[in-house]
Design a protein around this motif. Structure first.
Motif, PDB file in Angstrom:
ATOM      1  N   ALA A 279       0.755  -1.250   0.099  1.00 44.41           N
ATOM      2  CA  ALA A 279      -0.162  -0.160   0.009  1.00 44.41           C
ATOM      3  C   ALA A 279       0.816   1.228   0.208  1.00 44.41           C
ATOM      4  O   ALA A 279       2.174   1.230   0.408  1.00 44.41           O
ATOM      5  CB  ALA A 279      -0.821  -0.012   1.287  1.00 44.41           C
ATOM      6  N   SER A 280       0.051   2.336  -0.312  1.00 42.26           N
ATOM      7  CA  SER A 280       0.877   3.815  -0.176  1.00 42.26           C
ATOM      8  C   SER A 280       0.781   4.278   1.065  1.00 42.26           C
ATOM      9  O   SER A 280      -0.501   4.140   1.501  1.00 42.26           O
ATOM     10  CB  SER A 280       0.491   4.558  -1.424  1.00 42.26           C
ATOM     11  OG  SER A 280       0.649   3.955  -2.753  1.00 42.26           O
ATOM     12  N   HIS A 281       1.716   5.069   1.512  1.00 40.29           N
ATOM     13  CA  HIS A 281       1.399   5.954   2.747  1.00 40.29           C
ATOM     14  C   HIS A 281       0.990   7.195   1.722  1.00 40.29           C
ATOM     15  O   HIS A 281       0.646   7.245   0.747  1.00 40.29           O
ATOM     16  CB  HIS A 281       2.803   6.106   3.138  1.00 40.29           C
ATOM     17  CG  HIS A 281       3.245   4.860   3.809  1.00 40.29           C
ATOM     18  ND1 HIS A 281       3.011   4.400   5.122  1.00 40.29           N
ATOM     19  CD2 HIS A 281       3.888   3.783   3.218  1.00 40.29           C
ATOM     20  CE1 HIS A 281       3.706   3.289   5.476  1.00 40.29           C
ATOM     21  NE2 HIS A 281       4.319   2.898   4.293  1.00 40.29           N
ATOM     22  N   ALA A 282       0.922   8.630   2.643  1.00 45.23           N
ATOM     23  CA  ALA A 282       0.345   9.723   1.955  1.00 45.23           C
ATOM     24  C   ALA A 282       1.090  11.074   2.170  1.00 45.23           C
ATOM     25  O   ALA A 282       1.527  11.010   3.469  1.00 45.23           O
ATOM     26  CB  ALA A 282      -1.123   9.747   2.388  1.00 45.23           C
ATOM     27  N   LEU A 283       1.319  11.749   1.228  1.00 53.58           N
ATOM     28  CA  LEU A 283       1.687  13.138   1.506  1.00 53.58           C
ATOM     29  C   LEU A 283       0.878  14.032   0.507  1.00 53.58           C
ATOM     30  O   LEU A 283       1.092  13.924  -0.812  1.00 53.58           O
ATOM     31  CB  LEU A 283       3.216  13.152   1.232  1.00 53.58           C
ATOM     32  CG  LEU A 283       4.051  14.432   1.641  1.00 53.58           C
ATOM     33  CD1 LEU A 283       5.365  14.185   1.624  1.00 53.58           C
ATOM     34  CD2 LEU A 283       3.565  15.687   0.879  1.00 53.58           C
ATOM     35  N   LEU A 284      -0.225  14.398   0.918  1.00 55.92           N
ATOM     36  CA  LEU A 284      -1.174  14.871   0.155  1.00 55.92           C
ATOM     37  C   LEU A 284      -1.602  16.406   0.402  1.00 55.92           C
ATOM     38  O   LEU A 284      -1.989  16.556   1.516  1.00 55.92           O
ATOM     39  CB  LEU A 284      -2.323  13.837   0.196  1.00 55.92           C
ATOM     40  CG  LEU A 284      -2.467  12.697  -0.434  1.00 55.92           C
ATOM     41  CD1 LEU A 284      -3.348  11.562  -0.177  1.00 55.92           C
ATOM     42  CD2 LEU A 284      -2.435  12.743  -1.768  1.00 55.92           C
ATOM     43  N   GLY A 285      -1.670  16.999  -0.691  1.00 56.03           N
ATOM     44  CA  GLY A 285      -2.429  18.574  -0.314  1.00 56.03           C
ATOM     45  C   GLY A 285      -3.940  18.268  -0.010  1.00 56.03           C
ATOM     46  O   GLY A 285      -4.378  19.399   0.833  1.00 56.03           O
ATOM     47  N   VAL A 286      -4.381  17.482  -0.534  1.00 55.88           N
ATOM     48  CA  VAL A 286      -6.159  17.443  -0.421  1.00 55.88           C
ATOM     49  C   VAL A 286      -6.449  17.056   1.051  1.00 55.88           C
ATOM     50  O   VAL A 286      -7.483  17.356   1.568  1.00 55.88           O
ATOM     51  CB  VAL A 286      -6.658  16.649  -1.433  1.00 55.88           C
ATOM     52  CG1 VAL A 286      -6.444  15.075  -0.840  1.00 55.88           C
ATOM     53  CG2 VAL A 286      -8.116  16.822  -1.477  1.00 55.88           C
TER      54      VAL A 286
END
Length: 398
Positions: A279-286
């Motif tokens: 799975a992916s981790h997250a670094l998100l503007g949203v």
């Protein structure tokens, strides 16, 4: 009915859910400078970073002047993210790096955010780039020196570095070997593992051909070679290509200890949920406007409830796709609008005057979609502010 300072929203307005259906997940900070006590620990199953926006100082912000930041409101918003158990990705493109936030202001932002993170044990990753250089700098030596300066500042602050994609490097590099030489130099001297950042041209056209090729397959091979050459030096790779199949393929080829951080603001639920291979981790503007909903959804993943995670987060995609519609680089305008409507700041002004980068119909639709998700702690305040914005531009309430 009229609130003390803001009149109530019209409950009969189209797209307004009934009061019983609203599930506003959190209240905004009580006042600029407030410091919410963290209510939730970070996720156990995913590393989740919200790329946070900056709050402009509306009294001194001009389109051509140096960046003017409202530090109290900006730092209070970071505490809002930490309070929900999210990490903060600081001084990234969501904070208007390269779009109004200059390097002196970014450096101050990094220092101040790092000091605040230490007070609550908040997770913090900070962008290190080359934006102190002239836009058309072509000297690879000076580009390397600029990266070194910013990397050193981030490390001195105690934050995890994110080696941001460089417009100057994209213009100066003649092929993959220039990228490998520069990144290998930086990784050798990094004091702690870094996050590598692949920001696609949909976010910034000046980054076309990054990693030395316009062919994404060839670019992927260069990136993977850099990671493989430096075991223990790369915490993860942040992928912002809006191409979920390519992200999954890259994710499966990364070494087990290297995270893939999704920066895909169109397909994040499926990428974070993952598959049998990972799975992916997250670094998100949203995740800036979605913080309460996103944090609650990821906690479901911690308990193994993937279906519940998707049920919670899938409905947010319509808002995300609207905010990030072409030209995608102007997504920050909608994010700042929603922060204002939610009560996290007292105005809708942006560094560099970018509050004008989106049309009024676009902003109106962002309000409607966010309202349906229950993102506003005070829906009446949000509706009043939206009406005031429209009226101020002669658009009325239609």
């Amino acid at each position: 009915m009229t609130a003390p300072q803001d009149p109530a929203a019209d409950p009969s307005a189209p797209g307004t859910p009934p009061a019983a259906a609203r599930t506003a997940p959190s209240a905004p900070d009580a006042a600029p400078g407030a410091r919410p006590v963290p209510a939730h620990p970070p996720s156990r199953s995913r590393t989740v970073l919200a790329a946070a926006h900056v709050v402009a100082d509306p009294h001194t912000t001009t389109p051509d002047g140096p960046a003017a930041v409202d530090w109290d409101a900006t730092l209070a918003f970071r505490h809002h993210l930490w309070a929900h158990g999210l990490g903060v990705a600081e001084a990234m493109d969501t904070a208007q790096r390269g779009a109004g936030l200059d390097w002196p202001a970014a450096a101050e932002l990094i220092r101040r955010s790092a000091a605040e993170a230490r007070t609550v044990g908040g997770l913090l990753a900070c962008g290190a780039g080359t934006d102190q250089l002239a836009p058309h700098e072509t000297s690879l030596d000076r580009i390397r020196g600029a990266y070194e300066e910013q990397l050193g500042l981030v490390e001195d602050a105690g934050a995890r570095p994110v080696l941001m994609a460089s417009r100057q490097l994209a213009a100066a590099a003649t092929g993959p070997e220039d990228y490998r030489a520069l990144y290998c130099h930086l990784l050798r001297q990094a004091a702690r593992p870094v996050i590598l950042h692949w920001l696609g041209p949909v976010f910034d056209p000046a980054l076309a051909g990054y990693w030395g090729s316009v062919d994404p397959d060839a670019a992927t091979e260069t990136l993977l070679a850099i990671v493989a050459d430096h075991p223990g030096k790369v915490d993860g790779v942040k992928v912002s290509l809006l191409d979920p199949a390519r992200e999954v393929a890259l994710r499966r080829r990364l070494p087990p200890a290297v995270r893939c951080y999704t920066g895909d603001d169109f397909h994040y639920p499926e990428l974070i949920a993952g598959d049998e291979h990972g799975a992916s981790h997250a670094l998100l503007g949203v995740f800036d406007p979605l913080a309460p909903l996103a944090a609650a959804a990821v906690r479901l993943l911690d308990g193994g409830d993937t279906a519940g995670f998707r049920a919670a987060l899938d409905p947010t995609v319509a808002l995300a796709r609207h905010l990030f519609e072409a030209p995608t680089r102007h997504y920050r305008t909608g994010i700042v609008l929603l922060a204002w409507l939610a009560g996290h700041q007292s105005h809708f002004a942006m560094v560099g005057g970018l509050q004008s980068a989106r049309s009024l119909p676009h902003l109106r639709r962002a309000h409607q979609l966010a309202d349906r998700l229950g993102l506003f702690p005070d829906p009446e305040l949000a509706a009043h502010r939206m009406r005031r914005l429209l009226a101020g531009h002669g658009a009325g309430d239609a």
